[in-house]
Design an enzyme around this catalytic site. Structure first.
Site, PDB file in Angstrom:
ATOM      1  N   TYR A   1       0.825  -1.206   0.000  1.00 56.10           N
ATOM      2  CA  TYR A   1       0.000   0.000   0.000  1.00 56.10           C
ATOM      3  C   TYR A   1       0.858   1.255   0.000  1.00 56.10           C
ATOM      4  CZ  TYR A   1      -4.199  -2.798   0.687  1.00 56.10           C
ATOM      5  OH  TYR A   1      -5.232  -3.676   0.513  1.00 56.10           O
TER       6      TYR A   1
ATOM      7  N   GLU B   1      -7.752  -7.786   5.495  1.00 48.34           N
ATOM      8  CA  GLU B   1      -6.883  -8.802   4.910  1.00 48.34           C
ATOM      9  C   GLU B   1      -6.120  -9.569   5.981  1.00 48.34           C
ATOM     10  OE1 GLU B   1      -4.709  -6.362   2.149  1.00 48.34           O
ATOM     11  OE2 GLU B   1      -6.600  -5.834   1.146  1.00 48.34           O
TER      12      GLU B   1
END
Length: 394
Positions: A98, A140
């Site tokens: 990310y 996640e």
């Protein structure tokens, strides 16, 4: 969730960002792959990149998330986040990725919007990004913990079944001889293959066998070229993978699952290869002896193109209160219908929960008809094969 100063700035700039989001995502992916070419070779779907659908999906998800923060500041868009998180988990996405996305996405925003990206604007959209990213990382993490694994596992093909001219099913056992964890009907696995050019591409395929089996089964439709790129992984699996070959599979993921269906009437509607999760759902319902009405609807080009039709019919017949409605564009046989799926004269029971899988136009049409028949929007669940363009297309 979003601070008040940032909410004011995002609301003021959302039209400009929304208008430019297509160009922003185009530049983002160009920058990302220039800096990290391995991501295009071994993680991102090269076909979706070539067709532009992945760019549309990313743009749609960002715009939808920002709009949700403004319209519903006290409520997180769990459906949107869950769908993305399941896909990321199946790919093995890690939190540090990310940071990489952030770097290139915000550089692309600055390139496209130029001087309009003041420090205040940058800070506001940075807050939007990290709210979304951190929420996805948290979901996640939970999914990885529940599955017990992040990495792929090697599986040997023990049977190959030609379902139709363009659909093949593979049945596999783990090479290590270890246990096969159960899955929830409707879930998928990521399958990684080594292509002739050295790329290791990944695709998701719904598990089409019954839950609880000692093998994994997934079914693959060969994607022919045309207006979109030819499916390089689907064609590789059809042409090259035989009994005895080894593939890498992820653990099962996906949020299109039956959930608590006790006493609920159900409608399972599919078209084309969208039949695969529906067959697994029917197998689970038949095993449980689901007592409430189940309405099965499927559309295809012809009976010969209807993959898993025998299973589709057999599992439906095992249920105590089920009906099947098959629509074919040609060669319809007695007891089936000619044309596209149409729910006009199909009874939909009060309180029905619906599950849809197939091409986006099909799902949009079926959803509209279901809502017209009184099904609550919250009770219509769907799965898109490939990038989710439902939001991107409004």
């Amino acid at each position: 969730m979003l601070s008040e100063p940032s909410a004011v700035t995002v609301r003021a700039t959302l039209p400009a960002v929304g208008a430019a989001i297509g160009e922003i995502t185009e530049r983002f992916y160009a920058r990302l792959f220039a800096a990290h070419p391995d991501l295009l070779r071994n993680l991102f779907n090269r076909g979706n990149q070539a067709s532009g659908t992945q760019k549309q999906a990313l743009a749609g998800s960002i715009a939808a998330f920002a709009s949700h923060l403004l319209d519903h500041p006290d409520r997180r868009p769990d459906a949107l986040l869950g769908r993305i998180a399941h896909k990321h988990a199946s790919l093995g996405v890690a939190p540090e990725q990310y940071e990489v996305v952030h770097e290139h996405l915000f550089a692309a925003i600055a390139e496209v919007l130029g001087e309009a990206v003041t420090p205040e604007v940058a800070a506001a959209w940075d807050e939007v990004y990290w709210l979304m990213a951190n929420a996805l990382v948290a979901v996640e993490k939970r999914l990885y913990e529940e599955s017990g694994s992040r990495g792929p596992r090697q599986w040997e093909v023990v049977e190959r079944i030609d379902e139709t001219a363009d659909v093949v099913s593979f049945r596999l056992r783990p090479v290590d001889g270890g246990p096969v964890a159960d899955f929830r009907a409707g879930q998928y696995v990521s399958v990684r293959v080594a292509l002739p050019d050295g790329a290791r591409q990944i695709r998701q395929y719904s598990l089409s066998g019954a839950p609880g089996e000692s093998v994994r089964q997934f079914s693959v439709k060969r994607v022919h070229g045309g207006t979109a790129p030819e499916g390089e992984v689907s064609n590789h699996l059809h042409a090259r993978v035989r009994t005895g070959d080894v593939l890498e599979l992820s653990e099962p993921y996906g949020d299109l699952v039956l959930g608590d269906t006790a006493g609920r009437p159900l409608l399972l509607a599919s078209a084309g290869i969208g039949v695969t999760p529906m067959v697994a759902m029917l197998a689970a319902l038949a095993a449980d002896g689901h007592p409430a009405p189940v309405t099965v609807v499927h559309g295809d080009r012809s009976p010969a193109d209807h993959a898993l039709r025998t299973d589709h019919e057999a599992y439906t017949a095992k249920l105590p209160d089920a009906s099947a409605h098959f629509f074919y564009e040609r060669d319809a046989q007695p007891g089936t219908r000619t044309g596209l799926v149409d729910l006009a004269d199909i009874a939909v029971h009060p309180g029905t929960r619906a599950y849809l899988c197939g091409p986006l136009p099909f799902m949009r049409a079926v959803r509209s008809q279901l809502i017209e028949k009184g099904v609550a929007a919250a009770d219509v669940h769907y799965e898109v094969f490939g990038p989710d363009l439902w939001l991107a297309q409004g």
